[in-house]
Every structure is written in C-alpha cells, then in structure tokens.
Design a protein around this motif. Structure first.
Motif, short mmCIF file in Angstrom:
data_model
loop_
_atom_site.label_atom_id
_atom_site.label_comp_id
_atom_site.label_asym_id
_atom_site.label_seq_id
_atom_site.Cartn_x
_atom_site.Cartn_y
_atom_site.Cartn_z
N ASN A 157 0.86 -1.17 0.00
CA ASN A 157 0.00 0.00 0.00
C ASN A 157 0.90 1.23 0.00
O ASN A 157 1.60 1.49 0.97
CB ASN A 157 -0.91 -0.02 1.23
CG ASN A 157 -1.93 1.09 1.23
OD1 ASN A 157 -1.60 2.25 1.02
ND2 ASN A 157 -3.19 0.73 1.49
N ASP A 159 0.40 4.42 0.18
CA ASP A 159 0.16 5.46 1.18
C ASP A 159 0.64 5.01 2.56
O ASP A 159 1.22 5.82 3.31
CB ASP A 159 -1.33 5.80 1.23
CG ASP A 159 -1.81 6.50 -0.04
OD1 ASP A 159 -0.96 7.10 -0.74
OD2 ASP A 159 -3.01 6.45 -0.32
N HIS A 268 -5.83 -3.27 1.15
CA HIS A 268 -6.49 -2.16 0.45
C HIS A 268 -7.29 -1.25 1.38
O HIS A 268 -7.66 -0.14 0.99
CB HIS A 268 -7.31 -2.64 -0.75
CG HIS A 268 -8.52 -3.46 -0.46
ND1 HIS A 268 -9.63 -2.97 0.17
CD2 HIS A 268 -8.80 -4.76 -0.76
CE1 HIS A 268 -10.55 -3.91 0.25
NE2 HIS A 268 -10.07 -5.02 -0.29
N THR A 269 -7.53 -1.68 2.63
CA THR A 269 -8.16 -0.78 3.59
C THR A 269 -7.15 -0.01 4.43
O THR A 269 -7.53 0.76 5.32
CB THR A 269 -9.10 -1.57 4.54
OG1 THR A 269 -8.34 -2.57 5.23
CG2 THR A 269 -10.23 -2.22 3.77
N GLY A 270 -5.87 -0.21 4.17
CA GLY A 270 -4.84 0.53 4.87
C GLY A 270 -4.50 0.00 6.24
O GLY A 270 -3.81 0.65 7.02
N ALA A 289 -11.68 -3.20 -4.86
CA ALA A 289 -11.14 -1.89 -4.50
C ALA A 289 -10.52 -1.22 -5.72
O ALA A 289 -9.30 -0.98 -5.76
CB ALA A 289 -10.12 -2.03 -3.37
N PHE A 292 -8.25 1.88 -5.15
CA PHE A 292 -6.94 1.55 -4.57
C PHE A 292 -6.01 0.96 -5.62
O PHE A 292 -4.83 1.32 -5.68
CB PHE A 292 -7.13 0.56 -3.42
CG PHE A 292 -5.86 -0.08 -2.93
CD1 PHE A 292 -4.93 0.66 -2.23
CD2 PHE A 292 -5.60 -1.42 -3.19
CE1 PHE A 292 -3.74 0.08 -1.78
CE2 PHE A 292 -4.42 -2.00 -2.75
CZ PHE A 292 -3.49 -1.25 -2.04
N GLY A 296 -2.73 3.55 -5.64
CA GLY A 296 -2.38 3.21 -4.28
C GLY A 296 -1.72 1.85 -4.13
O GLY A 296 -1.08 1.58 -3.11
#
Length: 433
Positions: A157, A159, A268-270, A289, A292, A296
């Motif tokens: 990920n 981010d 993908h949800t961080g 997602a 994403f 991302g």
C-alpha cells in the motif's frame, strides 16, 4: 501453495455453491456424468480468472449446442478436498483442473488422466516453454495450461508505506527495518492469511531460493536423505521465526482467511503495509477496490537475501493452472474435451479475457497486447517477471507428493505459530523423505 492458487471470493462454508457456466448448459455434470450426447463436464474455481473461464465455456457451448460442457464451481480448498476423491473413484469430471506437480504425476502414472501428446498442439504451440513443460510427466503430455501465469508478488500500500517513511524493501534487512517502522504506525506490517496456511508457503519458498538457489528444493524433490535439513532451509525457517517474533504479521494472522479475501482487504483498507500473494489476487482486488488498485497499489519482487546464492530473478508460485482429460470419461466426452482445448484455450478471445481481468496468459509475444490495455503497469510487471525469470518454482504443496505436501503444511503452520523451532521443522520434514 494454493491457488495455489487462482484468487478466491467464496468462503469454505459456501464453497459448494454451484453456478451455471452458461445459460444453455441444461444442468450440471457431476463427476463423470455428461449433459448428454457428446457433451462433457468440468470443475473449476471461483474467483481470479473465473470470468475468463465462463466466457470460454459460454463460447464453446454456443458454438457446439450438441456438445455442451457443464461446469461446477468451487472455492479453492473445497475443490482440493473433492477432486482427489473423485479422480480416485473414477467419478472425475471430463476436464480435471489442477496445479500440475506431484498430483498430476500421480494421476498420470496411475492412468487416471489421458496422455495428450500430439493431440493438443492448438493449445500449446504459442506457450512459454517453461510453463508448458509443467504439463509433462515421464515424457508424455498430461495437462494443458488454462489461465494466467501466477508468480507470487510482494504487493504494498503506497500510502501506508509513505506514512511510515518506508520504501519497498529490496533486501531482507530492509524488510526487517520496514516491519519496525510500520509497527510504530500502528498497522500490520505484512498481511498473512495464516488460517489458510498455504500462503505461508510463499515465505519458505522464496527465502530458501534466495538463500540457496533452486537446487535446494530439487534435492528435496529427488528424495535425498536429509535434504530438508539443508542449511538454506534452516536459515529460511530461522528468518521466518525472526519475522514472526518481530511482529511482521501482526498478532492475529492465524485467524486471517485467504478464500474470503481477508488478507487483501487488510492491504487495500490501509490496515496492512505489505502482502506477499500470488498474482491471482489482483483481479479480485481490482473488483473489490478499484480506486486503490488504480492509485495506491504497488508491487515489487521478493527481496534478496544478502550473501544468498539464488538468482534475484527467480520466482515462485504457479506457472498456471491446468486442464487434464479424465481417462474414465466416455470416448465422446474425451473427444469433446480435446476439441475444446484446441479451439478455446488461449485463442484470441481467451487471451483478451484474461488480459481484461488483469491476468497475464503464459503466451509468447504479448508485449504489444499488454501495452494496449487501459492500465498496463501490473500486467507488464507480472509478464516481465515470468518472461525474464531464470527459474520458476512451482508451489511446494503442488510439486510434492500429496502426503508429503500435507505434512509440509502442518509443520509449516507450527513453525509460524512458534510451536516448533527451525531445526524441529526441518527434522520433521526429513522424516517424510
């Protein structure tokens, strides 16, 4: 390794859900029973390249209404439990889906699948040789690749890594440093579906290969005495122990399930920074997602181990999944299956269906087709991994004989849970040789 893998979307509890492959199927063939006439049956996996399979079977059935192929669909783990029983009892579908390796060798040597040598040139003539070779047993061709090449990729990920001040790790030492930085940010450093166990194989495989090269596992395949206690395997198992103790996979990885996509969801949800998984999960992430995946999701090769003997281009995973033809099926069904393989597998429509899903068919000379896709970056990366790999090692749970593969999964699970030491793990596996 599962999906060893195609990606999965159903849980094991819903694995027996059966869906029609085409509107004109007129029902489903159980193991060995055809829909009538010259038709045939097939069992296939949900998720991953499922849509491309559906399109392929629909095209065949529309063009061949008197020789339809009826399909049943299963989640990964449920399929693996059912297919060996069906093959062993003579109740297999006409088209048998597999990962090749030790299971295919068993099928071929026991006469349970048909030798396709010289009968399926239409399906194999444009394939990358290293992939096509996985369908061979003792000089005969017993399986034909049927979907995408599936190397294990280190996803991340972007981010989450940026917030932690972390770059994608190039070395194992980099990864250990990234684990500490990501923990400080309150996220799981590396998502791992430990409940499913097979995702843990990717770690022992890549580490062993990076440390000792592919020759180490070849000695295991050859059954050499003490092969599991090779220093490279011990060092790889020790690296896993170090990662677990450092908290690389979080505290709850033993309850994370791959069939439901729980590991990819963490990414993908961080909630996680990285994920080592087969490229078969990419189509599911693109569906679940899309934002994403578009902006991302990063991907890179597995890190090198300083001082290791393995080529950094080496990859592990599944060269593809495969179709075999059951020897127990009636002659008309077997002929339908062979004709389907020649006419539908890796024809222009099938190749494009796979590319549209974000999957890379193991077909030579696809560079222009890949570049023409709307978002070619992941396709180009994955295709390049496969095309340029010095060695592509099949998932160990598929390469090994089934009984030894099951012992490997059981002992590897204990290693990740900290219930055995690296030396106890290798000693237990030596006893299976």
């Amino acid at each position: 390794m599962a999906p060893s893998s195609a990606g999965r979307t159903l849980t094991a509890a819903s694995a027996v859900l059966v869906l029609a492959a085409a509107a004109g199927c007129g029902g489903f063939g159980g193991g060995g029973s055809s829909p009538g006439g010259g038709g045939a049956t097939a069992w296939a996996l949900t998720g991953g390249s499922e849509e491309a399979f559906r399109t392929s079977f629909e095209s065949w059935n529309e063009a061949n209404p008197d020789r339809e192929i009826a399909v049943e669909w299963f989640a990964n783990d449920a399929y693996k439990e059912k297919i060996r029983t069906a093959v062993g009892s003579g109740q297999a579908p006409t088209l048998v889906f597999s990962w090749a390796g030790g299971t295919l060798a068993d099928y071929a040597r026991s006469g349970q699948v048909q030798d396709l040598s010289g009968q399926v040139d239409g399906a194999t003539e444009d394939l990358l040789p290293s992939v096509a070779a996985n369908g061979e047993v003792d000089g005969g061709l017993y399986a034909v690749p049927n979907n995408q090449a599936q190397p294990a990729v280190l996803y991340y990920n972007e981010d989450v890594l940026a917030d932690a001040g972390v770059e994608p790790p190039e070395t194992l030492a980099d990864m250990m440093e990234a684990v500490e930085a990501l923990k400080d940010e309150g996220v799981v450093p590396i998502a791992l579906a430990g409940q499913s166990v097979w995702p843990e194989l990717m770690w022992i495989q890549y580490l062993t290969d990076r440390i000792g090269g592919p020759e180490v596992f070849q000695r295991i395949l050859d059954g050499e005495e003490g092969a599991w206690s090779d220093p490279a395997v011990v060092e790889a198992a020790t690296a896993i122990e170090d990662l677990v103790e450092a908290g690389a996979f979080g505290d709850g990885f033993g309850s994370v399930d791959a069939d439901s996509g729980a590991d990819t969801a963490l990414l993908h949800t961080g909630k996680a920074g990285m994920l080592l998984q087969g490229s078969w999960v990419y189509p599911n992430m693109a569906s679940d997602a899309p934002g994403f995946v578009e902006d991302g999701l990063g991907h890179t090769a597995f890190p090198v181990v300083e001082g290791g003997a393995g080529d950094p281009s080496n990859i592990v995973g599944n060269p593809a999944n495969f179709w075999s033809v059951s020897s127990d099926a009636p002659e008309e069904e077997r002929q339908t299956a062979v004709d389907y393989l020649n006419e539908q597998v890796y024809n222009e429509e099938h190749v494009q269906s796979l590319l549209d899903l974000g999957s890379v068919p193991p077909v030579a000379g696809l560079e222009e087709e890949i570049a023409a896709q709307d978002d070619p970056e992941h396709l180009e990366f994955t295709y390049g991994m496969v095309r340029d790999a010095d060695h592509f090692q099949l998932s160990w749970d598929q390469a090994l004989p089934p009984a030894q593969a099951q012992e490997l999964l059981s002992n590897l699970d204990l290693l990740f849970l900290g219930e055995v030491t690296p030396e106890e793990f290798t000693a237990a596996m030596d006893s299976t040789l």
